[in-house]
Enzyme design. Structure first.
Site, PDB file in Angstrom:
ATOM      1  N   GLU A 108      -3.648   9.338   7.853  1.00 19.90           N
ATOM      2  CA  GLU A 108      -2.177   9.233   7.922  1.00 19.90           C
ATOM      3  C   GLU A 108      -1.607  10.106   9.042  1.00 19.90           C
ATOM      4  O   GLU A 108      -0.557   9.827   9.583  1.00 19.90           O
ATOM      5  CB  GLU A 108      -1.535   9.642   6.583  1.00 19.90           C
ATOM      6  CG  GLU A 108      -1.708   8.640   5.452  1.00 19.90           C
ATOM      7  CD  GLU A 108      -0.691   7.484   5.475  1.00 19.90           C
ATOM      8  OE1 GLU A 108       0.472   7.700   5.817  1.00 19.90           O
ATOM      9  OE2 GLU A 108      -1.098   6.351   5.147  1.00 19.90           O
TER      10      GLU A 108
ATOM     11  N   CYS B 142     -11.152   2.815  -0.567  1.00 19.31           N
ATOM     12  CA  CYS B 142      -9.800   3.200  -0.174  1.00 19.31           C
ATOM     13  C   CYS B 142      -9.510   2.466   1.125  1.00 19.31           C
ATOM     14  O   CYS B 142     -10.318   2.487   2.061  1.00 19.31           O
ATOM     15  CB  CYS B 142      -9.715   4.706   0.039  1.00 19.31           C
ATOM     16  SG  CYS B 142      -8.118   5.207   0.730  1.00 19.31           S
ATOM     17  N   THR B 143      -8.367   1.832   1.175  1.00 25.87           N
ATOM     18  CA  THR B 143      -8.078   0.967   2.320  1.00 25.87           C
ATOM     19  C   THR B 143      -7.796   1.741   3.607  1.00 25.87           C
ATOM     20  O   THR B 143      -7.725   1.152   4.676  1.00 25.87           O
ATOM     21  CB  THR B 143      -6.903   0.025   1.982  1.00 25.87           C
ATOM     22  OG1 THR B 143      -5.812   0.806   1.482  1.00 25.87           O
ATOM     23  CG2 THR B 143      -7.304  -0.981   0.935  1.00 25.87           C
ATOM     24  N   HIS B 144      -7.655   3.055   3.500  1.00 26.79           N
ATOM     25  CA  HIS B 144      -7.503   3.867   4.709  1.00 26.79           C
ATOM     26  C   HIS B 144      -8.854   4.111   5.408  1.00 26.79           C
ATOM     27  O   HIS B 144      -8.893   4.400   6.597  1.00 26.79           O
ATOM     28  CB  HIS B 144      -6.940   5.253   4.374  1.00 26.79           C
ATOM     29  CG  HIS B 144      -5.469   5.280   4.137  1.00 26.79           C
ATOM     30  ND1 HIS B 144      -4.875   4.676   3.066  1.00 26.79           N
ATOM     31  CD2 HIS B 144      -4.467   5.874   4.841  1.00 26.79           C
ATOM     32  CE1 HIS B 144      -3.565   4.897   3.113  1.00 26.79           C
ATOM     33  NE2 HIS B 144      -3.295   5.613   4.187  1.00 26.79           N
TER      34      HIS B 144
ATOM     35  N   TYR C 247      -0.853   8.571  -2.470  1.00 27.74           N
ATOM     36  CA  TYR C 247      -0.797   8.372  -3.920  1.00 27.74           C
ATOM     37  C   TYR C 247      -2.033   8.980  -4.606  1.00 27.74           C
ATOM     38  O   TYR C 247      -2.011   9.222  -5.804  1.00 27.74           O
ATOM     39  CB  TYR C 247      -0.807   6.869  -4.250  1.00 27.74           C
ATOM     40  CG  TYR C 247       0.506   6.132  -4.116  1.00 27.74           C
ATOM     41  CD1 TYR C 247       1.614   6.691  -3.486  1.00 27.74           C
ATOM     42  CD2 TYR C 247       0.638   4.846  -4.641  1.00 27.74           C
ATOM     43  CE1 TYR C 247       2.805   5.982  -3.379  1.00 27.74           C
ATOM     44  CE2 TYR C 247       1.831   4.140  -4.545  1.00 27.74           C
ATOM     45  CZ  TYR C 247       2.915   4.707  -3.902  1.00 27.74           C
ATOM     46  OH  TYR C 247       4.085   3.995  -3.808  1.00 27.74           O
ATOM     47  N   GLY C 248      -3.097   9.127  -3.809  1.00 26.43           N
ATOM     48  CA  GLY C 248      -4.406   9.455  -4.384  1.00 26.43           C
ATOM     49  C   GLY C 248      -4.462  10.723  -5.211  1.00 26.43           C
ATOM     50  O   GLY C 248      -5.328  10.868  -6.073  1.00 26.43           O
TER      51      GLY C 248
ATOM     52  N   ASP D  97       0.863  -1.192   0.000  1.00 24.10           N
ATOM     53  CA  ASP D  97       0.000   0.000   0.000  1.00 24.10           C
ATOM     54  C   ASP D  97       0.894   1.235   0.000  1.00 24.10           C
ATOM     55  O   ASP D  97       2.074   1.165   0.362  1.00 24.10           O
ATOM     56  CB  ASP D  97      -0.909   0.014   1.242  1.00 24.10           C
ATOM     57  CG  ASP D  97      -1.868   1.215   1.224  1.00 24.10           C
ATOM     58  OD1 ASP D  97      -2.557   1.410   0.206  1.00 24.10           O
ATOM     59  OD2 ASP D  97      -1.904   1.975   2.210  1.00 24.10           O
ATOM     60  N   SER D  98       0.293   2.364  -0.378  1.00 28.86           N
ATOM     61  CA  SER D  98       1.039   3.624  -0.351  1.00 28.86           C
ATOM     62  C   SER D  98       1.454   3.969   1.084  1.00 28.86           C
ATOM     63  O   SER D  98       2.418   4.697   1.285  1.00 28.86           O
ATOM     64  CB  SER D  98       0.167   4.743  -0.913  1.00 28.86           C
ATOM     65  OG  SER D  98      -1.018   4.834  -0.151  1.00 28.86           O
TER      66      SER D  98
ATOM     67  N   CYS E 254      -4.216  -1.424  -2.212  1.00 27.95           N
ATOM     68  CA  CYS E 254      -4.349   0.020  -2.397  1.00 27.95           C
ATOM     69  C   CYS E 254      -5.212   0.205  -3.640  1.00 27.95           C
ATOM     70  O   CYS E 254      -4.847  -0.281  -4.718  1.00 27.95           O
ATOM     71  CB  CYS E 254      -2.955   0.620  -2.615  1.00 27.95           C
ATOM     72  SG  CYS E 254      -2.957   2.362  -3.062  1.00 27.95           S
ATOM     73  N   ASN E 255      -6.340   0.869  -3.462  1.00 26.68           N
ATOM     74  CA  ASN E 255      -7.241   1.047  -4.606  1.00 26.68           C
ATOM     75  C   ASN E 255      -6.609   1.912  -5.676  1.00 26.68           C
ATOM     76  O   ASN E 255      -6.778   1.680  -6.863  1.00 26.68           O
ATOM     77  CB  ASN E 255      -8.544   1.698  -4.147  1.00 26.68           C
ATOM     78  CG  ASN E 255      -9.375   0.751  -3.316  1.00 26.68           C
ATOM     79  OD1 ASN E 255     -10.238   0.072  -3.822  1.00 26.68           O
ATOM     80  ND2 ASN E 255      -9.094   0.691  -2.024  1.00 26.68           N
ATOM     81  N   THR E 256      -5.875   2.932  -5.232  1.00 27.19           N
ATOM     82  CA  THR E 256      -5.279   3.861  -6.190  1.00 27.19           C
ATOM     83  C   THR E 256      -4.270   3.109  -7.062  1.00 27.19           C
ATOM     84  O   THR E 256      -4.262   3.254  -8.289  1.00 27.19           O
ATOM     85  CB  THR E 256      -4.605   5.032  -5.438  1.00 27.19           C
ATOM     86  OG1 THR E 256      -5.519   5.522  -4.457  1.00 27.19           O
ATOM     87  CG2 THR E 256      -4.226   6.141  -6.377  1.00 27.19           C
TER      88      THR E 256
HETATM   89  N1  DGL Z   1      -4.978   3.452   0.674  1.00 25.44           N
HETATM   90  C1  DGL Z   1      -4.914   3.758  -0.692  1.00 25.44           C
HETATM   91  C2  DGL Z   1      -6.154   3.386  -1.450  1.00 25.44           C
HETATM   92  O1  DGL Z   1      -6.766   2.440  -1.129  1.00 25.44           O
HETATM   93  C3  DGL Z   1      -4.441   5.086  -1.139  1.00 25.44           C
HETATM   94  C4  DGL Z   1      -4.271   6.190  -0.259  1.00 25.44           C
HETATM   95  C5  DGL Z   1      -3.389   7.217  -0.885  1.00 25.44           C
HETATM   96  O2  DGL Z   1      -2.184   6.996  -0.879  1.00 25.44           O
HETATM   97  O3  DGL Z   1      -3.898   8.218  -1.392  1.00 25.44           O
HETATM   98  O4  DGL Z   1      -6.524   4.011  -2.399  1.00 25.44           O
END
Ligand code: DGL
Length: 283
Positions: free
Chosen positions: A166, A200-202, A50-51, A18-19, A81-83
């Site tokens: 974060e 988004c996994t966050h 990363y988003g 993941d990012s 990570c979805n992104t």
């Molecule tokens: N947790 C990541 C996701 O699922 C990305 C978060 C990010 O880095 O912007 O998209």
């Protein structure tokens, strides 16, 4: 004489990338369901989020991470990570793997999540809350349209949600404003939505606040559980991959940031003590 070993004959851990910290919510569910495997988690915390980054950069960073996990012997890498899944998975699967590591696999989180919405949504109106990069890529719309063409999908980009998590602000009063703002905006754009994917996994870290502002008739889908079940199903269907995975029940954590920074937040995400190693990702 140099002896050549067959890399496919050795076993290795499952890599999870993941990012930053978000993928730990997925790792948590995967480890609960399949505790016997070895796992290596890699968070590119130094370059998160990363988003809001370009397609090219997310692709480049993700490929560096995948290569690093391969160099540690991972036969299978999950882009938690979805992104990264939205912007890099297809190219990695179609161009990079066949050329260099045809026996290894890289899997994402979008498809396994999309597969579940068809069973859940009655109104056939689904919302996706995700990073600007994931929403702009329209990956969820495309994956859901392939599986359930009758479902209409509305994406809501939530650029502040990852930075809140974060920075350890997920439970703060300030977070209420941004959580509420995006839920209202999404439901205003499509009031018929009855199912919302947290793409988004966050975002599971914001669940208490998301539940507070989401109307009761809307089902919220955090994806960790779906991804874990989908992986377990994949390994059942692919015994040739399953037998390449090592099963010592170990967990290793890597970060591109300072380990202290990672350990503190990772403990919050996983609910257990974490001791990470710092690595450098190279082009
Ligand atoms: N947790 C990541 C996701 O699922 C990305 C978060 C990010 O880095 O912007 O998209």
């Amino acid at each position: 004489m140099q002896l050549k070993t067959d890399p496919t004959a050795t076993t290795g851990p499952i890599g999870i990338f993941d990012s930053g910290f978000g993928g730990l919510t997925v790792m948590h569910q995967i480890c609960e369901l399949m505790p016997r495997y070895d796992y290596v988690y890699l968070g590119d915390n130094a370059r998160a989020p990363y988003g809001t980054r370009s397609f090219e950069l997310v692709h480049e960073f993700t490929l560096q991470a995948v290569r690093h996990l391969f160099s540690l012997g991972c036969p299978l890498v999950i882009l938690a990570c979805n992104t990264a899944s939205a912007k890099a998975l297809r190219t990695i699967q179609q161009r990079f793997l066949p050329q260099t590591d045809a026996w290894r696999r890289v899997l994402g989180v979008v498809r396994p999540t999309a597969e579940y919405v068809g069973e859940i949504s009655k109104s056939r109106h689904v919302g996706v809350m995700a990073t600007p990069g994931t929403v702009r890529s329209r990956t969820y719309e495309l994956e859901i349209a392939k599986l359930f063409p009758d479902i209409s999908v509305t994406g809501e980009a939530c650029p502040m949600w990852v930075p809140l998590v974060e920075n350890g602000e997920a439970a703060s009063e300030g977070a209420d404003y941004f959580v509420r703002q995006h839920i209202e905006s999404l439901l205003h754009r499509d009031p018929l939505i009855d199912t919302v994917i947290l793409g988004c996994t966050h975002y599971p870290l914001l669940l208490p606040k998301i539940r507070r502002y989401m109307p009761d008739h809307v089902t919220v889908l955090p994806q960790g559980e779906y991804v874990a079940h989908s992986l377990s199903d994949y390994l059942r269907r692919h015994p040739e991959m399953d037998c390449r995975l090592s099963t010592g029940a170990t967990r290793r954590f890597l970060t591109t940031e300072q380990p202290d920074f990672f350990n503190e937040s990772a403990t919050m995400f996983l609910g257990e003590h974490v001791s990470a190693e710092r690595i450098l990702l190279e082009a």
